[in-house]
Motif scaffolding. Structure first.
Motif, PDB file in Angstrom:
ATOM      1  N   ALA A   5       0.788  -1.235   0.000  1.00  0.00           N
ATOM      2  CA  ALA A   5       0.000   0.000   0.000  1.00  0.00           C
ATOM      3  C   ALA A   5       0.815   1.277   0.000  1.00  0.00           C
ATOM      4  O   ALA A   5       0.426   2.246  -0.648  1.00  0.00           O
ATOM      5  N   GLN A   6       1.923   1.332   0.722  1.00  0.00           N
ATOM      6  CA  GLN A   6       2.645   2.597   0.809  1.00  0.00           C
ATOM      7  C   GLN A   6       3.263   3.011  -0.516  1.00  0.00           C
ATOM      8  O   GLN A   6       3.686   4.142  -0.677  1.00  0.00           O
ATOM      9  N   HIS A   7       3.347   2.123  -1.463  1.00  0.00           N
ATOM     10  CA  HIS A   7       4.019   2.431  -2.716  1.00  0.00           C
ATOM     11  C   HIS A   7       3.089   2.689  -3.885  1.00  0.00           C
ATOM     12  O   HIS A   7       3.478   3.333  -4.843  1.00  0.00           O
ATOM     13  N   GLU A 173      17.852   9.810  -5.403  1.00  0.00           N
ATOM     14  CA  GLU A 173      18.082   9.817  -3.953  1.00  0.00           C
ATOM     15  C   GLU A 173      17.807  11.200  -3.369  1.00  0.00           C
ATOM     16  O   GLU A 173      17.178  11.338  -2.312  1.00  0.00           O
ATOM     17  N   ASP A 174      18.268  12.229  -4.055  1.00  0.00           N
ATOM     18  CA  ASP A 174      18.045  13.592  -3.562  1.00  0.00           C
ATOM     19  C   ASP A 174      16.563  13.935  -3.583  1.00  0.00           C
ATOM     20  O   ASP A 174      16.062  14.605  -2.664  1.00  0.00           O
ATOM     21  N   TRP A 175      15.849  13.516  -4.619  1.00  0.00           N
ATOM     22  CA  TRP A 175      14.411  13.781  -4.717  1.00  0.00           C
ATOM     23  C   TRP A 175      13.675  13.158  -3.538  1.00  0.00           C
ATOM     24  O   TRP A 175      12.716  13.751  -3.007  1.00  0.00           O
ATOM     25  N   GLN A 176      14.109  11.974  -3.116  1.00  0.00           N
ATOM     26  CA  GLN A 176      13.443  11.306  -1.996  1.00  0.00           C
ATOM     27  C   GLN A 176      13.583  12.093  -0.697  1.00  0.00           C
ATOM     28  O   GLN A 176      12.781  11.927   0.218  1.00  0.00           O
ATOM     29  N   LYS A 177      14.581  12.971  -0.628  1.00  0.00           N
ATOM     30  CA  LYS A 177      14.810  13.777   0.569  1.00  0.00           C
ATOM     31  C   LYS A 177      14.135  15.144   0.495  1.00  0.00           C
ATOM     32  O   LYS A 177      14.100  15.878   1.483  1.00  0.00           O
ATOM     33  N   VAL A 178      13.647  15.490  -0.712  1.00  0.00           N
ATOM     34  CA  VAL A 178      12.981  16.779  -0.900  1.00  0.00           C
ATOM     35  C   VAL A 178      11.568  16.693  -0.333  1.00  0.00           C
ATOM     36  O   VAL A 178      10.901  15.671  -0.479  1.00  0.00           O
ATOM     37  N   PRO A 179      11.085  17.747   0.321  1.00  0.00           N
ATOM     38  CA  PRO A 179       9.702  17.711   0.817  1.00  0.00           C
ATOM     39  C   PRO A 179       8.722  17.379  -0.304  1.00  0.00           C
ATOM     40  O   PRO A 179       8.962  17.719  -1.469  1.00  0.00           O
ATOM     41  N   ARG A 203       9.962  -2.606 -11.018  1.00  0.00           N
ATOM     42  CA  ARG A 203      10.119  -2.843  -9.585  1.00  0.00           C
ATOM     43  C   ARG A 203      10.983  -1.750  -8.943  1.00  0.00           C
ATOM     44  O   ARG A 203      10.728  -1.333  -7.810  1.00  0.00           O
ATOM     45  N   TYR A 204      11.986  -1.291  -9.670  1.00  0.00           N
ATOM     46  CA  TYR A 204      12.823  -0.209  -9.160  1.00  0.00           C
ATOM     47  C   TYR A 204      11.974   1.033  -8.908  1.00  0.00           C
ATOM     48  O   TYR A 204      12.110   1.690  -7.854  1.00  0.00           O
ATOM     49  N   ALA A 205      11.099   1.375  -9.863  1.00  0.00           N
ATOM     50  CA  ALA A 205      10.234   2.551  -9.694  1.00  0.00           C
ATOM     51  C   ALA A 205       9.339   2.400  -8.468  1.00  0.00           C
ATOM     52  O   ALA A 205       9.127   3.359  -7.711  1.00  0.00           O
ATOM     53  N   VAL A 206       8.822   1.189  -8.267  1.00  0.00           N
ATOM     54  CA  VAL A 206       7.950   0.944  -7.112  1.00  0.00           C
ATOM     55  C   VAL A 206       8.740   1.041  -5.813  1.00  0.00           C
ATOM     56  O   VAL A 206       8.327   1.715  -4.858  1.00  0.00           O
ATOM     57  N   GLU A 207       9.892   0.390  -5.779  1.00  0.00           N
ATOM     58  CA  GLU A 207      10.681   0.347  -4.542  1.00  0.00           C
ATOM     59  C   GLU A 207      11.175   1.725  -4.130  1.00  0.00           C
ATOM     60  O   GLU A 207      11.324   2.005  -2.936  1.00  0.00           O
ATOM     61  N   ARG A 208      11.426   2.594  -5.100  1.00  0.00           N
ATOM     62  CA  ARG A 208      11.904   3.947  -4.780  1.00  0.00           C
ATOM     63  C   ARG A 208      10.752   4.913  -4.527  1.00  0.00           C
ATOM     64  O   ARG A 208      10.970   6.084  -4.266  1.00  0.00           O
ATOM     65  N   GLY A 209       9.524   4.437  -4.645  1.00  0.00           N
ATOM     66  CA  GLY A 209       8.376   5.307  -4.416  1.00  0.00           C
ATOM     67  C   GLY A 209       8.184   6.353  -5.485  1.00  0.00           C
ATOM     68  O   GLY A 209       7.608   7.420  -5.228  1.00  0.00           O
ATOM     69  N   LEU A 210       8.660   6.065  -6.712  1.00  0.00           N
ATOM     70  CA  LEU A 210       8.520   7.040  -7.792  1.00  0.00           C
ATOM     71  C   LEU A 210       7.068   7.123  -8.244  1.00  0.00           C
ATOM     72  O   LEU A 210       6.278   6.208  -8.065  1.00  0.00           O
ATOM     73  N   THR A 211       6.740   8.244  -8.864  1.00  0.00           N
ATOM     74  CA  THR A 211       5.356   8.486  -9.263  1.00  0.00           C
ATOM     75  C   THR A 211       4.954   7.649 -10.460  1.00  0.00           C
ATOM     76  O   THR A 211       3.787   7.288 -10.607  1.00  0.00           O
ATOM     77  N   GLY A 212       5.915   7.353 -11.338  1.00  0.00           N
ATOM     78  CA  GLY A 212       5.537   6.610 -12.530  1.00  0.00           C
ATOM     79  C   GLY A 212       6.733   6.192 -13.349  1.00  0.00           C
ATOM     80  O   GLY A 212       7.876   6.602 -13.105  1.00  0.00           O
ATOM     81  N   LEU A 213       6.444   5.376 -14.345  1.00  0.00           N
ATOM     82  CA  LEU A 213       7.430   4.901 -15.309  1.00  0.00           C
ATOM     83  C   LEU A 213       6.745   4.829 -16.660  1.00  0.00           C
ATOM     84  O   LEU A 213       5.669   4.232 -16.791  1.00  0.00           O
ATOM     85  N   LEU A 214       7.343   5.480 -17.661  1.00  0.00           N
ATOM     86  CA  LEU A 214       6.775   5.516 -19.003  1.00  0.00           C
ATOM     87  C   LEU A 214       7.735   4.814 -19.959  1.00  0.00           C
ATOM     88  O   LEU A 214       8.892   5.218 -20.102  1.00  0.00           O
ATOM     89  N   PHE A 215       7.256   3.745 -20.601  1.00  0.00           N
ATOM     90  CA  PHE A 215       8.053   3.050 -21.601  1.00  0.00           C
ATOM     91  C   PHE A 215       7.793   3.658 -22.979  1.00  0.00           C
ATOM     92  O   PHE A 215       6.658   4.005 -23.311  1.00  0.00           O
ATOM     93  N   GLN A 216       8.858   3.761 -23.773  1.00  0.00           N
ATOM     94  CA  GLN A 216       8.754   4.293 -25.129  1.00  0.00           C
ATOM     95  C   GLN A 216       9.418   3.328 -26.091  1.00  0.00           C
ATOM     96  O   GLN A 216      10.445   2.719 -25.767  1.00  0.00           O
ATOM     97  N   VAL A 217       8.849   3.188 -27.289  1.00  0.00           N
ATOM     98  CA  VAL A 217       9.506   2.365 -28.300  1.00  0.00           C
ATOM     99  C   VAL A 217      10.650   3.150 -28.926  1.00  0.00           C
ATOM    100  O   VAL A 217      10.690   4.380 -28.874  1.00  0.00           O
ATOM    101  N   LEU A 218      11.574   2.421 -29.508  1.00  0.00           N
ATOM    102  CA  LEU A 218      12.676   3.032 -30.226  1.00  0.00           C
ATOM    103  C   LEU A 218      12.157   3.564 -31.558  1.00  0.00           C
ATOM    104  O   LEU A 218      11.669   2.807 -32.391  1.00  0.00           O
ATOM    105  N   ALA A 219      12.247   4.864 -31.729  1.00  0.00           N
ATOM    106  CA  ALA A 219      11.764   5.493 -32.957  1.00  0.00           C
ATOM    107  C   ALA A 219      12.943   5.782 -33.881  1.00  0.00           C
ATOM    108  O   ALA A 219      14.087   5.890 -33.437  1.00  0.00           O
TER     109      ALA A 219
END
Length: 358
Positions: A5-7, A173-179, A203-219
């Motif tokens: 839940a926290q993530h 890492e710095d973003w995680q310390k920002v209010p 999983r990295y995005a989830v574990e770091r508590g990031l807001t999102g992850l956007l995948f893009q195809v190679l154009a």
């Protein structure tokens, strides 16, 4: 096991959000067929052609600037003219690399004065702790930072910038310390080098508590062209990006990885792509021509403004006017814009759908 839940939000909410995003695409297709054109939902500002990276998948850096970009004062005029047109007051700011503009921070303050929700897209090189603090104070709502691989050497090779991955991880890492108050999302181009790491990146995005992850195809590299040199996208070579050494050829691995990413997304992982888009990655890499059977509805959603003030519905077509000379509303609903929307339905450029059609 993924953290719970926290993530991330509940799996039910995430599944409904995926359905909403898919339904939005169907609604846009219906509007395009009927000729109904709403106000643009978003504003995309490419504030500069300049970039401090030399990514092999991009062609912007291959051309020296030959035109004078808008000054900060001219952008102030442009924002005043654009403010009333954009329905959701949402602005994405990109480049090139936005931080190559010495006046980026004053520009961001101007945008906030106009009530814009700001998404800043950056390669992450300039995101020191001090800069992150300034962005938060200005009121930047979301950062999108490019991260192509969890292995430093591989990432840096895809960006042609030694040390870039280390800077990005330090910025996280710095973003995680920002209010709280400023979201951070990752943007990842799917290539042969990382097609087996998509689940790990999720999983990295989830574990770091990031807001999102956007995948893009190679154009194809022509998609990311310098506006100073071209009024519209140069012709794309036959086969699109299939000749690129970064093109995904291990389709079985990509298929397994993408199936798991979709499962994690349905379970609540913050993958930002609409599910319909993720399901089409494998067919795209099997045959990039496969995207041509889908209607492009990008010309209904977003107004693009390049570093020189030219307004566009799509990077693949000429400008519909210049924001300093032409009324944005008239340009958006002009005969030229109507023609471009009609032409976009049968466009054969391979930039379509999977990156620019959201």
């Amino acid at each position: 096991m993924l953290p719970t839940a926290q993530h991330f939000v509940s799996s039910t909410h995430q599944a409904l959000d995926g359905l909403r995003r898919d339904a939005t695409q169907l609604a846009k297709q219906a509007m395009l067929r009927s000729g109904l054109v709403p106000r643009p939902l978003y504003l995309q500002v490419d504030i500069t052609d300049a970039c401090n990276f030399r990514c092999p998948t991009c062609s912007k850096w291959r051309t020296a600037p030959v035109r004078k970009e808008l000054t900060l004062e001219e952008w102030a005029t442009a924002l005043e003219r654009l403010e009333a047109l954009v329905a959701r007051r949402r602005m994405s700011i990109s480049g090139g690399e936005p931080f190559e503009r010495a006046d980026l921070l004053p520009f961001l303050r101007l945008a906030k004065q106009h009530g814009m929700y700001i998404v800043l897209i950056t390669n992450g090189w300039s995101l020191t702790r001090e800069v992150l603090d300034k962005l938060r104070q200005i009121g930047v709502d979301r950062l999108h930072v490019s991260l192509n691989h969890l292995d430093a050497d591989t990432h840096d090779r895809t960006r042609a910038k030694p040390g870039s991955q280390a800077r990005i991880l330090q910025a996280i890492e710095d973003w995680q310390k920002v209010p709280p108050g400023m979201d951070l999302c990752l943007a990842t181009v799917v290539s042969q080098a990382n097609c087996g790491e998509l689940v790990a990146l999720t999983r990295y995005a989830v574990e770091r508590g990031l807001t999102g992850l956007l995948f893009q195809v190679l154009a194809p590299v022509e998609v990311h062209y310098a506006f100073a040199e071209h009024r519209q996208m140069p012709p794309i070579a036959a086969g699109g990006g299939q000749g690129d050494p970064n093109w995904v050829r291990d389709l079985d691995t990509l298929r397994r990885q993408m199936a798991e990413v979709l499962r994690l997304q349905a379970a609540g992982a913050p993958v930002l792509n609409p599910p319909f888009q993720l399901r089409r990655f494998v067919p795209y890499y099997e045959n990039p021509q496969s995207v041509l059977k889908y209607p492009c509805v990008g010309t209904l959603s977003r107004l693009y403004v390049d570093p020189y003030g030219d307004m566009r519905l799509c990077y693949g077509f000429p400008p519909i006017g210049n924001v300093l000379r032409d009324d944005p509303k008239r340009a958006w609903y002009s005969q030229q814009a109507r023609i471009i929307r009609q032409e976009s339905r049968k466009c054969t450029q391979l930039c379509r759908l999977l990156n620019n059609n959201l």
